[in-house]
Design a protein around this motif. Structure first.
Motif, PDB file in Angstrom:
ATOM      1  N   GLU A   7      12.606  -0.266  -4.347  1.00 53.34           N
ATOM      2  CA  GLU A   7      13.788  -1.172  -5.772  1.00 53.34           C
ATOM      3  C   GLU A   7      13.316  -2.205  -5.647  1.00 53.34           C
ATOM      4  O   GLU A   7      12.437  -2.967  -5.183  1.00 53.34           O
ATOM      5  N   THR A   8      13.615  -2.392  -7.238  1.00 50.18           N
ATOM      6  CA  THR A   8      12.910  -3.395  -8.058  1.00 50.18           C
ATOM      7  C   THR A   8      14.215  -4.838  -8.269  1.00 50.18           C
ATOM      8  O   THR A   8      15.286  -4.419  -7.837  1.00 50.18           O
ATOM      9  N   THR A   9      12.858  -5.653  -8.574  1.00 52.80           N
ATOM     10  CA  THR A   9      14.454  -6.616  -8.748  1.00 52.80           C
ATOM     11  C   THR A   9      14.033  -7.099 -10.729  1.00 52.80           C
ATOM     12  O   THR A   9      12.827  -6.975 -10.988  1.00 52.80           O
ATOM     13  N   ASP A  10      15.027  -7.393 -11.395  1.00 49.88           N
ATOM     14  CA  ASP A  10      15.051  -8.342 -12.291  1.00 49.88           C
ATOM     15  C   ASP A  10      13.714  -9.781 -12.706  1.00 49.88           C
ATOM     16  O   ASP A  10      13.742  -9.873 -13.833  1.00 49.88           O
ATOM     17  N   GLN A  11      13.421  -9.894 -11.351  1.00 49.87           N
ATOM     18  CA  GLN A  11      12.712 -11.316 -11.480  1.00 49.87           C
ATOM     19  C   GLN A  11      11.255 -10.947 -11.845  1.00 49.87           C
ATOM     20  O   GLN A  11      10.280 -11.959 -11.792  1.00 49.87           O
ATOM     21  N   ARG A  12      11.234 -10.236 -11.036  1.00 46.88           N
ATOM     22  CA  ARG A  12       9.624  -9.351 -10.593  1.00 46.88           C
ATOM     23  C   ARG A  12       8.654  -8.063 -12.049  1.00 46.88           C
ATOM     24  O   ARG A  12      10.351  -7.652 -13.153  1.00 46.88           O
ATOM     25  N   VAL A  13       7.769  -8.569 -12.752  1.00 47.59           N
ATOM     26  CA  VAL A  13       6.944  -7.305 -13.121  1.00 47.59           C
ATOM     27  C   VAL A  13       6.111  -6.471 -11.722  1.00 47.59           C
ATOM     28  O   VAL A  13       5.909  -7.138 -11.004  1.00 47.59           O
ATOM     29  N   TYR A  14       5.465  -5.148 -11.813  1.00 51.20           N
ATOM     30  CA  TYR A  14       5.001  -4.871 -11.458  1.00 51.20           C
ATOM     31  C   TYR A  14       3.994  -4.385 -12.475  1.00 51.20           C
ATOM     32  O   TYR A  14       3.559  -3.884 -12.868  1.00 51.20           O
ATOM     33  N   TYR A  15       3.378  -4.084 -10.984  1.00 48.94           N
ATOM     34  CA  TYR A  15       1.416  -3.125 -11.431  1.00 48.94           C
ATOM     35  C   TYR A  15       1.176  -2.814 -10.493  1.00 48.94           C
ATOM     36  O   TYR A  15       1.386  -2.680  -9.324  1.00 48.94           O
ATOM     37  N   VAL A  16      -0.050  -0.650 -10.754  1.00 47.60           N
ATOM     38  CA  VAL A  16       0.287  -0.155  -9.646  1.00 47.60           C
ATOM     39  C   VAL A  16      -1.494   0.803  -9.809  1.00 47.60           C
ATOM     40  O   VAL A  16      -1.653   0.169 -11.142  1.00 47.60           O
ATOM     41  N   GLN A  17      -1.922   0.289  -9.404  1.00 49.28           N
ATOM     42  CA  GLN A  17      -3.410   0.832  -9.170  1.00 49.28           C
ATOM     43  C   GLN A  17      -3.188   2.359  -7.818  1.00 49.28           C
ATOM     44  O   GLN A  17      -3.006   1.808  -6.998  1.00 49.28           O
TER      45      GLN A  17
ATOM     46  N   ALA B  35      -2.640   4.193  -3.586  1.00 53.13           N
ATOM     47  CA  ALA B  35      -2.244   3.709  -3.871  1.00 53.13           C
ATOM     48  C   ALA B  35      -1.856   2.444  -4.085  1.00 53.13           C
ATOM     49  O   ALA B  35      -1.119   1.753  -2.291  1.00 53.13           O
ATOM     50  N   LEU B  36      -1.943   1.015  -4.322  1.00 48.93           N
ATOM     51  CA  LEU B  36      -1.252  -0.444  -4.399  1.00 48.93           C
ATOM     52  C   LEU B  36      -0.201  -0.974  -5.274  1.00 48.93           C
ATOM     53  O   LEU B  36      -0.352  -0.239  -6.543  1.00 48.93           O
ATOM     54  N   LEU B  37       0.496  -1.306  -4.741  1.00 46.95           N
ATOM     55  CA  LEU B  37       1.437  -1.988  -5.838  1.00 46.95           C
ATOM     56  C   LEU B  37       1.848  -3.407  -5.643  1.00 46.95           C
ATOM     57  O   LEU B  37       2.526  -3.372  -4.632  1.00 46.95           O
ATOM     58  N   PHE B  38       1.472  -3.644  -7.407  1.00 42.68           N
ATOM     59  CA  PHE B  38       1.903  -4.944  -6.286  1.00 42.68           C
ATOM     60  C   PHE B  38       3.056  -5.557  -7.377  1.00 42.68           C
ATOM     61  O   PHE B  38       3.359  -5.483  -8.410  1.00 42.68           O
ATOM     62  N   GLU B  39       3.608  -6.745  -7.086  1.00 44.75           N
ATOM     63  CA  GLU B  39       5.304  -7.190  -7.404  1.00 44.75           C
ATOM     64  C   GLU B  39       5.022  -8.646  -7.064  1.00 44.75           C
ATOM     65  O   GLU B  39       4.357  -9.514  -6.151  1.00 44.75           O
ATOM     66  N   LEU B  40       5.304  -8.657  -8.854  1.00 46.04           N
ATOM     67  CA  LEU B  40       4.929 -10.428  -8.768  1.00 46.04           C
ATOM     68  C   LEU B  40       5.347 -11.014 -10.092  1.00 46.04           C
ATOM     69  O   LEU B  40       6.388 -11.091 -10.188  1.00 46.04           O
ATOM     70  N   ARG B  41       5.588 -12.713 -10.364  1.00 47.85           N
ATOM     71  CA  ARG B  41       6.482 -13.704 -10.475  1.00 47.85           C
ATOM     72  C   ARG B  41       6.669 -12.839 -12.294  1.00 47.85           C
ATOM     73  O   ARG B  41       5.749 -12.705 -12.354  1.00 47.85           O
ATOM     74  N   GLY B  42       8.112 -12.358 -12.359  1.00 47.39           N
ATOM     75  CA  GLY B  42       8.296 -12.532 -13.994  1.00 47.39           C
ATOM     76  C   GLY B  42       7.915 -13.443 -15.016  1.00 47.39           C
ATOM     77  O   GLY B  42       8.056 -14.675 -14.329  1.00 47.39           O
ATOM     78  N   ARG B  43       7.461 -13.566 -16.573  1.00 41.70           N
ATOM     79  CA  ARG B  43       7.268 -14.539 -16.951  1.00 41.70           C
ATOM     80  C   ARG B  43       8.724 -14.079 -17.846  1.00 41.70           C
ATOM     81  O   ARG B  43       9.253 -14.286 -17.962  1.00 41.70           O
TER      82      ARG B  43
ATOM     83  N   ARG C  20       1.174  -1.141  -0.145  1.00 40.61           N
ATOM     84  CA  ARG C  20       0.373   0.064   0.302  1.00 40.61           C
ATOM     85  C   ARG C  20       0.825   1.628  -0.035  1.00 40.61           C
ATOM     86  O   ARG C  20       1.864   1.557   0.487  1.00 40.61           O
ATOM     87  N   ILE C  21       0.803   2.111  -0.690  1.00 41.18           N
ATOM     88  CA  ILE C  21       1.273   3.444  -1.329  1.00 41.18           C
ATOM     89  C   ILE C  21       0.685   4.004  -0.592  1.00 41.18           C
ATOM     90  O   ILE C  21      -0.400   4.698  -1.324  1.00 41.18           O
ATOM     91  N   ALA C  22       0.223   5.103   1.037  1.00 41.31           N
ATOM     92  CA  ALA C  22      -0.242   6.310   1.473  1.00 41.31           C
ATOM     93  C   ALA C  22       0.695   7.082   1.806  1.00 41.31           C
ATOM     94  O   ALA C  22       1.281   7.181   2.822  1.00 41.31           O
TER      95      ALA C  22
END
Length: 230
Positions: free
Chosen positions: A175-185, A222-230, A164-166
């Protein structure tokens, strides 16, 4: 790479008591370009009239996350959970082998607004489970959902994190990682991510960014989703 999903381009359904915006294909809204993202399958932005709601209905093998933005939800399910969730609270249901649940606007006067999120689990046929927690006082970037309940978050059956981003008139980095993809709402307010402006209702697909610089001159939720990369 940041690709914006504008609020006004989402799917839209109006069913009298329910006004819903769909980030991804859902029910009668179908767009083959938007069938989900990694293990994230659904983000519905729902407005429910006073006293109305979703009667008892089934789910199976899905991680269902509800984030209340305005108003209150009255929840009942076949795991004998009876509860009320208010703005700032998050609910997680692991449907597993199957559950029935209902969700109603607990007010006879005020509208209810919440995000309902579905994430595909990494195991099928598991025992259903339920949890909820109040994050309304959290400020900054707070992990609210994780695979293992770390940092006081709610656990789901998938290697995904939701933050959660407040923020209020400030700048933070993530900080992000190469193994992840991200989505923000974006739920409320305005947010600039690495120079890309986003308004309430907008979303964004994010990949290949070494870090995210999050800026707002006002207040943002907002919500930031940290998800598996494909």
């Amino acid at each position: 790479m940041i690709k914006v999903r504008p609020s006004n381009e989402r799917g839209h359904a109006r069913h009298g008591w329910l006004d819903s915006r769909h980030t991804f294909s859902f029910a009668e809204y179908y767009d083959p370009r938007f069938m989900g993202f990694s293990d994230l399958r659904v983000i519905n932005d729902d407005w429910v009239d006073p006293g109305a709601g979703f009667g008892a209905h089934p789910h199976q093998d899905m991680e269902i996350i509800t984030y209340v933005l305005e108003g209150a939800i009255e929840h009942r399910d076949t795991m004998n959970n009876v509860s009320t969730l208010r703005a700032g609270e998050i609910q997680v249901m692991s449907a597993g082998t199957g559950i029935l649940h209902s969700e109603y606007n607990a007010s006879d006067r005020d509208r209810l607004n919440f995000l309902q999120i579905w994430i595909i689990p990494d195991v099928q046929g598991a025992q259903p489970r339920y949890a909820q927690k109040d994050f309304s006082d959290a400020h900054g970037i707070t992990r609210v959902v994780s695979p293992d309940g770390a940092d006081g978050s709610l656990a789901i059956r998938q290697t995904a994190n939701i933050h959660r981003i407040a923020l209020n008139n400030e700048t933070r980095q993530f900080e992000t990682t190469d193994q992840r993809v991200y989505y923000v709402q974006i739920a409320r307010g305005e947010l600039i991510i690495n120079g890309t402006p986003l308004n309430a209702g907008d979303g964004a697909f994010i990949g290949g960014e070494e870090r995210l610089v999050l800026e707002t001159a006002t207040t943002v939720d907002a919500l930031l989703f940290e998800l598996r990369g494909r």
